[in-house]
Design a protein around this motif. Sequence first.
Motif, PDB file in Angstrom:
ATOM      1  N   ALA A 214       0.828  -1.207   0.000  1.00 57.01           N
ATOM      2  CA  ALA A 214       0.000   0.000   0.000  1.00 57.01           C
ATOM      3  C   ALA A 214       0.861   1.256   0.000  1.00 57.01           C
ATOM      4  O   ALA A 214       0.569   2.228  -0.717  1.00 57.01           O
ATOM      5  N   LEU A 215       1.922   1.245   0.799  1.00 58.04           N
ATOM      6  CA  LEU A 215       2.810   2.409   0.844  1.00 58.04           C
ATOM      7  C   LEU A 215       3.458   2.660  -0.508  1.00 58.04           C
ATOM      8  O   LEU A 215       3.560   3.804  -0.969  1.00 58.04           O
ATOM      9  N   ALA A 216       3.904   1.583  -1.156  1.00 58.02           N
ATOM     10  CA  ALA A 216       4.534   1.740  -2.465  1.00 58.02           C
ATOM     11  C   ALA A 216       3.548   2.255  -3.497  1.00 58.02           C
ATOM     12  O   ALA A 216       3.877   3.110  -4.331  1.00 58.02           O
ATOM     13  N   LEU A 217       2.328   1.752  -3.451  1.00 64.95           N
ATOM     14  CA  LEU A 217       1.306   2.210  -4.392  1.00 64.95           C
ATOM     15  C   LEU A 217       0.999   3.688  -4.187  1.00 64.95           C
ATOM     16  O   LEU A 217       0.902   4.465  -5.150  1.00 64.95           O
ATOM     17  N   LEU A 218       0.844   4.104  -2.944  1.00 63.35           N
ATOM     18  CA  LEU A 218       0.525   5.507  -2.666  1.00 63.35           C
ATOM     19  C   LEU A 218       1.695   6.415  -3.022  1.00 63.35           C
ATOM     20  O   LEU A 218       1.500   7.536  -3.514  1.00 63.35           O
ATOM     21  N   ALA A 219       2.909   5.929  -2.794  1.00 61.40           N
ATOM     22  CA  ALA A 219       4.077   6.732  -3.160  1.00 61.40           C
ATOM     23  C   ALA A 219       4.175   6.872  -4.668  1.00 61.40           C
ATOM     24  O   ALA A 219       4.548   7.930  -5.191  1.00 61.40           O
ATOM     25  N   GLY A 220       3.841   5.793  -5.390  1.00 64.35           N
ATOM     26  CA  GLY A 220       3.813   5.886  -6.839  1.00 64.35           C
ATOM     27  C   GLY A 220       2.762   6.872  -7.308  1.00 64.35           C
ATOM     28  O   GLY A 220       2.983   7.634  -8.253  1.00 64.35           O
ATOM     29  N   LEU A 221       1.613   6.868  -6.637  1.00 66.70           N
ATOM     30  CA  LEU A 221       0.560   7.830  -6.967  1.00 66.70           C
ATOM     31  C   LEU A 221       1.037   9.257  -6.713  1.00 66.70           C
ATOM     32  O   LEU A 221       0.703  10.186  -7.469  1.00 66.70           O
ATOM     33  N   ALA A 222       1.841   9.431  -5.667  1.00 64.22           N
ATOM     34  CA  ALA A 222       2.359  10.769  -5.351  1.00 64.22           C
ATOM     35  C   ALA A 222       3.283  11.296  -6.436  1.00 64.22           C
ATOM     36  O   ALA A 222       3.429  12.514  -6.593  1.00 64.22           O
ATOM     37  N   GLU A 223       3.904  10.387  -7.200  1.00 61.09           N
ATOM     38  CA  GLU A 223       4.742  10.834  -8.311  1.00 61.09           C
ATOM     39  C   GLU A 223       3.899  11.529  -9.375  1.00 61.09           C
ATOM     40  O   GLU A 223       4.365  12.445 -10.056  1.00 61.09           O
TER      41      GLU A 223
END
Length: 465
Positions: A214-223
């Motif tokens: 989940a953290l990786a997905l949200l961080a990718g979304l933040a890009e």
Amino acid sequence: MNASTEALPVVVIGAGPIGLAAAARLIERDIEPLVLESGPVAGSAVREWAHVRLFSTWSEVVDPSAEKLLAPTGWARPDGAAYPNGGDWATLYLQPLADALGDRVRYGARVTGVSRAGRDRVVDSGREAQPFTVHLLGADGREERITARAVIDASGTWTTPNPLGGDGLRALGERTAADRISYRVPDLTDPAVRARYAGRRTAVVGTGASAFTALALLAGLAEDVPATHATWILRRGIGGDTFGGGAADQLPARGALGRRAQAAVEAGHATAATGFRTAAVERDGGRLILVGEDGRRLDPVDEVIVLTGFRPDLTFVSELRLALDERLQAPVGLAPLIDPNVHSCGTAYPHGANELSHPERDVYLVGMKSYGRAPTFLALTGYEQVRSVAAALAGDREAAERVELVLPETGVCGGAGLFDQPDPAEDLAGGCCAAPAPATLRIGVGADDRTAGNTGAPAPARGGR
């Protein structure tokens, strides 16, 4: 058990990977199964995490007896070295297997109770001579009773995620804030789900592979949407074992996920609060504030994703005489083999009918449900369980007691298993996971990690029922 009872089917609860494998094993033993699935299709729970990839390859998630049953249909196993996601597993394996079982699988059949015919759990007289009675509710709302010679409960734990509260109960305000709280890894390929988190602040609670994903997905979304921000909430501290076994993990995809999560922390992209156990959820206008047991109040967030594991639903087997460990809610014979208080938090040993037995003869909890609240369940473990159970029901004690599985070492203190549960030892004193002092730091991921848990290979996460 008399001859008329032996002619009855063995009821298998759940048409997921372990339930369907149990049916295939029973057929191999000339025992008639009847699989009851509450959903409309095989692997209904698995399909709810269709976007999440497994830690195991195709070669590790197909039961050998199931493959034999599928062979006459022309089914061919996908590339054994590839990592399926939940959708692949359900559509390319579970549904074809259920189709091969034909009318031995009933859909829309939700089990509401299991007991001995004419005997509640108090009555001793003539108990073992009685067949089981399985109460179910059909898709049309009609009640029905089915008589069975034995019951294999492979219903899993997917429908009963652990709550947000640090004491194992719902936090104050958790119920009323349900519209802002999810207990699943978000599928950001869904436009509606993506819109829910894009440009918002989200708290992610948990330290297992689901939380990493989940953290990786949200961080990718933040890009793509810079205002997107994640707050990672851990009940313990960040130490050498937080990110799993890395290169030492014999499940390479799981180790790779841990390494990506560690790179995310080192990159600095979100806020983490350690040693935080949630006691309450308060509303602050349109946002939520998490309040810790120590009185700390975190910055307001728009959404909360709770990924703190699962627990078994034992309500519909309450009239059976089950021997369950008082902590893990796993069979007492199995609990010492998987207890994170005693073992290195990631170790599990092959086991079968002996360890899964209960005072109520011919009842077995298998698959994720057999692990209760313990982590590190593997499909291979479940397949070995039902191989042994089918042998026991056929009266082949030698085969039931024989071990036919060697599990890989996890190389991890506090890893997650097939269904991607975080390690419950984060909440237990002793063992390898000590209680931390409260702390705050920065975490984050780079653009290369934005697809973690969703696309790409090797895939990082596992999930399921």
